[in-house]
Design an enzyme around this catalytic site. Structure first.
Site, PDB file in Angstrom:
ATOM      1  N   LYS A  53       0.845  -1.208   0.000  1.00 22.51           N
ATOM      2  CA  LYS A  53       0.000   0.000   0.000  1.00 22.51           C
ATOM      3  C   LYS A  53       0.871   1.246   0.000  1.00 22.51           C
ATOM      4  CE  LYS A  53      -3.890  -2.326   2.139  1.00 22.51           C
ATOM      5  NZ  LYS A  53      -4.602  -2.725   3.369  1.00 22.51           N
ATOM      6  N   GLN A  97      -4.267  -1.109   9.475  1.00 23.99           N
ATOM      7  CA  GLN A  97      -4.331  -2.475   8.930  1.00 23.99           C
ATOM      8  C   GLN A  97      -5.006  -3.411   9.937  1.00 23.99           C
ATOM      9  OE1 GLN A  97      -3.274  -3.367   5.764  1.00 23.99           O
ATOM     10  NE2 GLN A  97      -4.168  -5.355   6.210  1.00 23.99           N
ATOM     11  N   ASP A 120     -10.507   3.742   4.162  1.00 23.04           N
ATOM     12  CA  ASP A 120     -11.006   2.363   4.084  1.00 23.04           C
ATOM     13  C   ASP A 120     -12.538   2.344   4.018  1.00 23.04           C
ATOM     14  OD1 ASP A 120      -9.310   0.232   3.816  1.00 23.04           O
ATOM     15  OD2 ASP A 120      -8.767   0.130   5.947  1.00 23.04           O
TER      16      ASP A 120
END
Ligand code: NDP
Length: 304
Positions: A53, A97, A120
């Site tokens: 990422k 994460q 997200d």
């Protein structure tokens, strides 16, 4: 002929287009989108995801900030870091994460992220926005699936979509997105009575379960478009892992009209959509319109 949907190639084109738009933002508005990625612990798969990422954000001309915290980090320390990043003007997107270690309450952490930096799309503000037709940030994996479906099928209106799995990060937002596209949507889960029968009715079948090759070709309607979100690692005899989806690819490919492979289908689109969300978040935070037509431009470049 069944089309194997090449998510890797499409994601590359999308990332290139995002990189181009990021350059325009920098040149025209002196704005460099910034993404902060936080990893707590040393889970090997999470380390790989976080590394890709951050690297792909940098490759797209964004600023990338990585925070790798030890496994035993107290929840308060993580919340303080998020609070600091919420107020940091150069950080437009914050991603924590998952999964988090057991001493940390995942919901509290997600709720602590400023909704307009929640790239997200997991914050209840964004989840609620999606469910009620609002204009918030959409979770990356379902967004990537939708992009693949629209590229494949164009107008989705009136199609019967079956989403297997009802998690907050994939199944539910996927169903909301398909509903927004005027599909007739069925959500199946572990208590669904006759899963095979539900799947056989699907023009669009999205599998997001986490059970290797659970859906065989005989459950698939001939010509259906199959999006396999599942990522399951099988250990080979030689000890090397192999990734397979939730759909039994070998039998499904004989029946479906189009299907995503695992790996190389949905996975690469997820990270491309994270960059898409970061670009959009940066634009909005600076009062600029959300970048439009990104996907169309990416498809155009595939055709050329
Ligand atoms: P979750 O474990 O949160 O949810 C799984 C869902 O599957 C649940 O809703 C569960 O039902 C349902 N389910 C479990 N067993 C069955 C069954 N026998 N029949 C029907 N439904 C069943 O998983 P996620 O949504 O987080 O992820 C799903 C998969 O997608 C995983 O393999 C994950 O690795 C992968 N993934 C891939 C991404 C990518 O980028 N490609 C990103 C995110 C996830 P119930 O609610 O009743 O328990």
């Amino acid at each position: 002929m069944t089309e194997i949907i090449d998510g890797k190639r499409l994601a590359e084109r999308l990332r290139a287009e995002i990189g181009h738009r990021a350059t325009l933002l920098r040149e025209q508005h002196r704005l460099t989108p910034g993404l902060a990625v936080i990893l707590v612990g040393e889970d090997p798969a999470s380390q790989v995801y976080v590394g890709s990422k951050a690297r792909q954000a940098r490759d797209a001309g964004m600023e990338s900030f990585e925070y790798r915290l030890p496994h035993d980090t107290p929840q308060d320390n993580l919340l303080k870091l998020i609070e600091r990043l919420n107020g940091e003007p150069g950080v437009h997107g914050i991603l924590v994460q998952l999964p988090l270690p057991p001493q940390i309450d995942t919901d509290r952490v997600i709720n602590a992220i400023r909704p307009d930096k929640d790239v997200d799309g997991f914050h209840p503000f964004n989840a609620g926005g999606l469910a009620t037709g609002g204009n918030g940030i959409v979770p990356c994996t379902p967004l990537g699936c939708l992009m693949l479906l629209k590229r494949q099928l164009g107008n989705l209106s009136g199609l019967h979509a079956v989403v297997v799995g009802r998690s907050n990060i994939v199944g539910k937002p996927m169903a909301s997105l398909l509903l927004r596209e005027n599909c007739t949507v069925t959500i199946a889960h572990s208590k669904t009575r006759d899963l095979a029968d539900e799947c056989r009715r699907a023009d669009i079948l999205v599998a997001a379960v986490g059970r290797p090759r659970m859906i065989p070709g005989e459950w698939i309607k001939p010509g259906a478009t199959v999006i396999d979100v599942g990522i399951n690692r099988l250990e080979n005899v030689d000890g090397k892992g192999r990734l397979v989806g939730d759909v039994d690819f070998d039998s499904a490919v004989k029946v479906a009209g189009a299907i995503t492979p695992v790996p190389g289908g949905v996975g690469p689109m997820t990270i491309a959509c994270l960059l898409h969300n970061t670009l959009e978040a940066a634009s909005r935070q600076h009062g600029l319109p959300a970048p439009a037509g990104l996907m169309e431009a990416a498809w155009e470049s595939v055709r050329r």
